[in-house]
Scaffold this active site. Structure first.
Site, short mmCIF file in Angstrom:
data_model
loop_
_atom_site.label_atom_id
_atom_site.label_comp_id
_atom_site.label_asym_id
_atom_site.label_seq_id
_atom_site.Cartn_x
_atom_site.Cartn_y
_atom_site.Cartn_z
N ARG A 158 0.80 -1.22 0.00
CA ARG A 158 0.00 0.00 0.00
C ARG A 158 0.83 1.27 0.00
O ARG A 158 0.59 2.19 -0.79
CB ARG A 158 -0.94 0.04 1.22
CG ARG A 158 -2.22 -0.69 1.01
CD ARG A 158 -2.66 -1.31 2.29
NE ARG A 158 -1.75 -2.37 2.67
CZ ARG A 158 -1.89 -3.64 2.30
NH1 ARG A 158 -2.92 -3.99 1.59
NH2 ARG A 158 -1.00 -4.56 2.64
N THR A 159 1.83 1.35 0.88
CA THR A 159 2.58 2.61 0.98
C THR A 159 3.29 2.89 -0.33
O THR A 159 3.19 4.00 -0.88
CB THR A 159 3.58 2.54 2.16
OG1 THR A 159 2.85 2.17 3.33
CG2 THR A 159 4.25 3.88 2.40
N ARG A 166 11.68 3.63 3.12
CA ARG A 166 11.29 2.68 4.18
C ARG A 166 12.51 1.85 4.52
O ARG A 166 13.18 1.31 3.64
CB ARG A 166 10.15 1.78 3.72
CG ARG A 166 9.88 0.67 4.72
CD ARG A 166 8.63 -0.09 4.43
NE ARG A 166 7.45 0.68 4.76
CZ ARG A 166 6.21 0.21 4.72
NH1 ARG A 166 6.00 -1.04 4.37
NH2 ARG A 166 5.18 0.96 5.05
N HIS A 206 5.71 6.31 11.33
CA HIS A 206 5.14 6.16 9.99
C HIS A 206 4.22 7.36 9.78
O HIS A 206 2.99 7.25 9.79
CB HIS A 206 4.37 4.83 9.92
CG HIS A 206 4.08 4.34 8.54
ND1 HIS A 206 4.12 5.15 7.41
CD2 HIS A 206 3.72 3.10 8.10
CE1 HIS A 206 3.81 4.42 6.35
NE2 HIS A 206 3.57 3.19 6.73
N LYS A 238 25.01 -5.25 -3.36
CA LYS A 238 26.47 -5.35 -3.54
C LYS A 238 27.20 -4.69 -2.39
O LYS A 238 28.39 -4.41 -2.47
CB LYS A 238 26.88 -4.65 -4.84
CG LYS A 238 26.24 -5.21 -6.10
CD LYS A 238 26.78 -4.41 -7.29
CE LYS A 238 25.97 -4.66 -8.54
NZ LYS A 238 26.29 -3.67 -9.59
C1 NCD Z 1 2.13 -0.98 8.13
C2 NCD Z 1 3.64 -0.76 8.21
O1 NCD Z 1 4.37 -1.06 7.26
O2 NCD Z 1 4.04 -0.26 9.24
N1 NCD Z 1 1.62 -1.09 6.87
C3 NCD Z 1 1.43 0.01 6.10
O3 NCD Z 1 2.31 0.83 5.92
N2 NCD Z 1 0.23 0.19 5.53
C4 NCD Z 1 1.63 -1.98 9.08
C5 NCD Z 1 2.25 -3.35 9.14
O4 NCD Z 1 3.20 -3.68 8.46
O5 NCD Z 1 1.72 -4.14 9.93
#
Ligand code: NCD
Length: 303
Positions: free
Chosen positions: A54-55, A103, A131, A82
């Protein structure tokens, strides 16, 4: 100076309301059949060192919907494999892109990236830290579904409160609205970190632990559920000892008629599929709110 989005610590009430209003305007504009081209010629780099559906997809879709372009890097198929450091990768992407969505499994990694980047860094999750863009889309969902953030609202957080970065950021943002009350339900070893509990206490917001989901759901206006974050366990044998929880139709029959169930997704077994058809389950709508909010964020940081 680059305007990064790394955490929600310095957010003020007005910042949240301004993001919400921007996301609503974008939604209304698109709902009327219009197109946006405000980021034409701009490039967003997505750099993901942890899995994401999703993100990463919503940032890409948000960029494309505003006329911009996207380049994507995952650790498995890049020079990270690498042995390249994150710092060198950030320097490199800054030569091609106008902003970087990052991320990374390490808490604080986005701050490190921002300290060396010549383009805005957007934290898309740093380990069990923060987040912030998820918190903005979550609060936009609550606002849109329940109508206001100024009324008394009981938010029940269920799940891995220790490791859920979405919860850590959302709680901090909700603390800007004084009439909130938080209820925490988690397995024993996965309780809310003391740092967050102290933060909430300092803001004078009521918070209680509950042992009974059946009781807590009766009071909730929002039930925010997360999965157990298996990948954060240093001793994986402990994972199987964690008592599992599940929101099902029987449990939902105790909840208020206007309560909403949220989940950042992905889900494991913590919400039964039968709940998906309950109109109070908004976790798929939450993703759509996320698209508009991420458009608002990119528009703010890249315009
Ligand atoms: C979450 C995350 O990556 O922190 N998901 C997200 O970004 N929609 C929640 C999760 O991984 O459980």
């Amino acid at each position: 100076m680059n305007q990064h989005l790394l955490d929600v610590v310095n957010f003020k009430n007005e910042d949240i309301m301004s993001y919400i209003s921007k996301a609503r305007d974008i939604k209304m504009f698109l709902d009327l059949g219009n197109n946006l081209t405000c980021l034409k010629g701009k490039i967003l780099a997505c750099l993901f060192f942890e899995p994401s559906t999703r993100t990463s997809c919503s940032f890409q879709a948000a960029m494309l919907k505003m006329g911009g372009s996207v380049i994507s890097v995952t650790d498995k198929y890049s020079s990270v494999e690498k042995g390249e450091t994150m710092e060198d990768t950030i320097h490199s992407l800054g030569c091609y892109a106008d902003a970087i969505v990052l991320r990374h499994p390490l808490k604080g990694s986005s701050h490190l990236a921002a300290s060396i980047s010549n383009v805005p860094i957007i934290n898309a999750g740093d380990g069990n830290g923060e987040h912030p863009t998820q918190a903005l889309l979550d609060i936009f969902t609550i606002y849109s579904e329940l109508g206001s953030l100024d009324n008394e609202l009981v938010i029940t957080f269920l799940g891995d409160l220790k490791n859920s970065r979405t919860i850590h950021s959302l709680i901090r943002v909700l603390c800007l609205f004084p009439k909130m009350k938080f209820i925490y339900i988690s397995p024993d070893s996965l309780e809310m970190p003391s740092e967050i509990v102290s933060f909430v206490e300092e803001k004078g917001i009521e918070q209680v632990k509950s042992m009974s989901l059946e009781e807590a759901i009766k009071e909730a206006d929002v039930l925010y559920v997360t999965r157990i974050q298996k990948e954060r366990f240093t001793d994986i044998s402990l994972y199987s000892t964690i008592s599992k929880y599940c929101v099902d139709a029987a449990l939902m029959s105790n909840a208020k008629e206007k309560m909403i169930v949220m989940h950042p997704l992905p889900r494991n077994q913590e919400i039964a599929v039968e709940v998906d058809k309950d109109p109070r389950a908004v976790y798929f709508k939450q993703m759509k709110y996320g698209l508009y909010m991420r458009m608002a964020i990119l528009n703010t940081l890249m315009h």
